[in-house]
Design an enzyme around this catalytic site. Structure first.
Site, PDB file in Angstrom:
ATOM      1  N   ARG A   1      -7.855 -12.174   2.301  1.00  0.00           N
ATOM      2  CA  ARG A   1      -7.812 -10.789   1.822  1.00  0.00           C
ATOM      3  C   ARG A   1      -8.340 -10.711   0.390  1.00  0.00           C
ATOM      4  NH1 ARG A   1      -6.791 -11.239   5.815  1.00  0.00           N
ATOM      5  NH2 ARG A   1      -8.906 -10.431   5.894  1.00  0.00           N
TER       6      ARG A   1
ATOM      7  N   VAL B   1      -2.796  -3.141  -1.886  1.00  0.00           N
ATOM      8  CA  VAL B   1      -2.727  -4.318  -2.764  1.00  0.00           C
ATOM      9  C   VAL B   1      -4.131  -4.688  -3.257  1.00  0.00           C
ATOM     10  CG1 VAL B   1      -0.590  -5.205  -1.751  1.00  0.00           C
ATOM     11  CG2 VAL B   1      -2.780  -5.867  -0.722  1.00  0.00           C
TER      12      VAL B   1
ATOM     13  N   TYR C   1      -3.687 -14.392   2.749  1.00  0.00           N
ATOM     14  CA  TYR C   1      -3.933 -13.608   1.526  1.00  0.00           C
ATOM     15  C   TYR C   1      -5.147 -14.128   0.765  1.00  0.00           C
ATOM     16  CZ  TYR C   1       0.233 -11.045   2.548  1.00  0.00           C
ATOM     17  OH  TYR C   1       1.139 -10.237   3.182  1.00  0.00           O
TER      18      TYR C   1
ATOM     19  N   THR D   1      -2.278   7.320   4.414  1.00  0.00           N
ATOM     20  CA  THR D   1      -1.089   6.540   4.742  1.00  0.00           C
ATOM     21  C   THR D   1      -0.379   7.140   5.942  1.00  0.00           C
ATOM     22  OG1 THR D   1       1.095   5.792   4.007  1.00  0.00           O
ATOM     23  CG2 THR D   1       0.231   7.771   2.952  1.00  0.00           C
ATOM     24  N   SER D   2       0.097   6.264   6.821  1.00  0.00           N
ATOM     25  CA  SER D   2       0.780   6.732   8.043  1.00  0.00           C
ATOM     26  C   SER D   2       2.213   7.163   7.740  1.00  0.00           C
ATOM     27  CB  SER D   2       0.796   5.605   9.079  1.00  0.00           C
ATOM     28  OG  SER D   2       1.510   4.488   8.541  1.00  0.00           O
TER      29      SER D   2
ATOM     30  N   HIS E   1       3.497  -2.069  -3.506  1.00  0.00           N
ATOM     31  CA  HIS E   1       3.616  -3.249  -2.648  1.00  0.00           C
ATOM     32  C   HIS E   1       2.923  -4.466  -3.223  1.00  0.00           C
ATOM     33  CE1 HIS E   1       4.359  -0.330   0.940  1.00  0.00           C
ATOM     34  NE2 HIS E   1       5.406  -0.412   0.111  1.00  0.00           N
TER      35      HIS E   1
HETATM   36  N1  APR Z   1      -9.677   8.099   5.640  1.00  0.00           N
HETATM   37  C1  APR Z   1      -8.400   8.486   5.433  1.00  0.00           C
HETATM   38  N2  APR Z   1      -7.345   8.025   6.144  1.00  0.00           N
HETATM   39  C2  APR Z   1      -7.620   7.137   7.122  1.00  0.00           C
HETATM   40  C3  APR Z   1      -8.931   6.673   7.404  1.00  0.00           C
HETATM   41  C4  APR Z   1      -9.982   7.201   6.609  1.00  0.00           C
HETATM   42  N3  APR Z   1     -11.260   6.832   6.792  1.00  0.00           N
HETATM   43  N4  APR Z   1      -8.850   5.795   8.438  1.00  0.00           N
HETATM   44  C5  APR Z   1      -7.554   5.700   8.779  1.00  0.00           C
HETATM   45  N5  APR Z   1      -6.810   6.512   8.000  1.00  0.00           N
HETATM   46  C6  APR Z   1      -5.363   6.746   8.026  1.00  0.00           C
HETATM   47  C7  APR Z   1      -4.707   6.521   9.378  1.00  0.00           C
HETATM   48  O1  APR Z   1      -4.763   7.711  10.141  1.00  0.00           O
HETATM   49  C8  APR Z   1      -3.274   6.199   8.944  1.00  0.00           C
HETATM   50  O2  APR Z   1      -2.502   7.385   8.810  1.00  0.00           O
HETATM   51  O3  APR Z   1      -4.785   5.815   7.146  1.00  0.00           O
HETATM   52  C9  APR Z   1      -3.454   5.559   7.567  1.00  0.00           C
HETATM   53  C10 APR Z   1      -3.253   4.049   7.591  1.00  0.00           C
HETATM   54  O4  APR Z   1      -1.909   3.816   7.923  1.00  0.00           O
HETATM   55  P1  APR Z   1      -1.387   2.312   7.880  1.00  0.00           P
HETATM   56  O5  APR Z   1      -2.376   1.428   8.538  1.00  0.00           O
HETATM   57  O6  APR Z   1       0.039   2.358   8.369  1.00  0.00           O
HETATM   58  O7  APR Z   1      -1.399   1.941   6.327  1.00  0.00           O
HETATM   59  P2  APR Z   1      -0.307   2.300   5.249  1.00  0.00           P
HETATM   60  O8  APR Z   1       0.303   3.657   5.527  1.00  0.00           O
HETATM   61  O9  APR Z   1      -0.945   2.105   3.926  1.00  0.00           O
HETATM   62  O10 APR Z   1       0.810   1.152   5.481  1.00  0.00           O
HETATM   63  C11 APR Z   1       1.898   1.153   4.579  1.00  0.00           C
HETATM   64  O11 APR Z   1       2.700  -0.891   5.584  1.00  0.00           O
HETATM   65  O12 APR Z   1       2.035  -2.924   6.392  1.00  0.00           O
HETATM   66  C12 APR Z   1       2.686  -2.300   5.349  1.00  0.00           C
HETATM   67  O13 APR Z   1       2.842  -2.934   3.119  1.00  0.00           O
HETATM   68  C13 APR Z   1       1.924  -2.541   4.093  1.00  0.00           C
HETATM   69  O14 APR Z   1       1.278  -1.007   2.368  1.00  0.00           O
HETATM   70  C14 APR Z   1       1.362  -1.182   3.760  1.00  0.00           C
HETATM   71  C15 APR Z   1       2.372  -0.254   4.364  1.00  0.00           C
END
Ligand code: APR
Length: 226
Positions: free
Chosen positions: A57, A89, A54, A171-172, A105
């Site tokens: 980060r 974060v 961290y 977000t995924s 988070h």
């Molecule tokens: N613009 C928009 N979206 C994008 C881009 C971009 N340039 N590049 C990637 N993405 C999308 C991906 O397609 C995916 O759907 O962003 C998303 C990232 O997903 P994750 O990596 O899973 O991130 P997130 O959804 O924020 O994870 C949620 O998981 O690890 C824990 O606590 C952590 O807050 C985090 C949580």
């Protein structure tokens, strides 16, 4: 009457600022397995490694800046009551100019004693073993790790329940309870999704902008302000 626009953002909105997402590089976050650096067990096993992770980060925040997607979200505050509910974060929404932000988070720039989840203090530099609070308790990053409570969730649900427009961006939608937020929006609420990869039927959206955050926000502004 000004409409309420509620945003659920994730790592993807910071991707174009140069901040790595969690699941785009086969589940590794900066070459670490997420469970090793974002879990109480990982912290128990190897506290200094987690603190170093961290620290790296947090240091990176000094090298990155908000991208156009963050800036356009702040611009929408001229037309809507915008609430940002982020899983991120980093402090890019703050630096982008948004004024109502909930960090589900936690935040890199805050620390807390290991025996409390509410006593947060601002922490801008490295955090190491031996950094204690005024009562002599070891400090840890104010980050919600897997399996830990999400204290801001109740407030986030209350906001989602009164949304006129709900935007899911970068977000995924794989992590709960954050991803469940969309289940609380009212029936009349219009849903927009901005994501280059998310599977279309994964989120029931009225408008699915299968593109990057910056391109998607430019298109969203055109749709909302036409
Ligand atoms: N613009 C928009 N979206 C994008 C881009 C971009 N340039 N590049 C990637 N993405 C999308 C991906 O397609 C995916 O759907 O962003 C998303 C990232 O997903 P994750 O990596 O899973 O991130 P997130 O959804 O924020 O994870 C949620 O998981 O690890 C824990 O606590 C952590 O807050 C985090 C949580």
């Amino acid at each position: 009457m000004i409409k309420k626009l509620v945003v659920l953002s994730g790592a993807g909105i910071s991707a174009e600022s140069g901040v790595k997402t969690f699941r785009d590089s086969n589940g590794l976050w900066e070459n670490h397995r997420i469970e090793d650096v974002a879990s109480p067990e990982g912290f128990q096993r190897n506290p200094q490694m987690v603190l170093d992770f961290y620290n790296a980060r947090r240091k990176q925040l000094q090298e990155v800046k908000p991208n156009e997607a963050h800036l356009l979200l702040a611009k929408l505050e001229e037309y809507f009551e915008v609430h940002i509910i982020t899983q991120n974060v980093d402090d890019l929404h703050e630096r982008g100019g948004s004024s109502r932000i909930i960090h589900l988070h936690g935040e890199l720039k805050k620390a807390r004693p290991i025996d409390s989840e509410s006593e947060t203090i601002v922490w801008e530099n490295d955090l190491n073993l031996g950094d204690l609070n005024s009562k002599g308790v070891q400090l840890r990053p104010h980050i919600v790790w897997f399996g830990e409570m999400v204290p801001e969730m109740d407030q986030a649900v209350k906001i989602a329940e009164t949304a006129d427009i709900f935007l899911v961006i970068g977000t995924s939608m794989q992590v709960y309870p954050a991803a469940s937020l969309i289940q609380f929006i009212p029936d009349h609420c219009e849903v927009f999704v901005i994501d280059p990869n998310l599977d279309q039927n994964f989120v029931a959206a009225d408008h699915f902008l299968k593109t990057s955050a910056t391109d998607g926000m430019r298109k969203l502004i055109e749709i909302l302000l036409k």
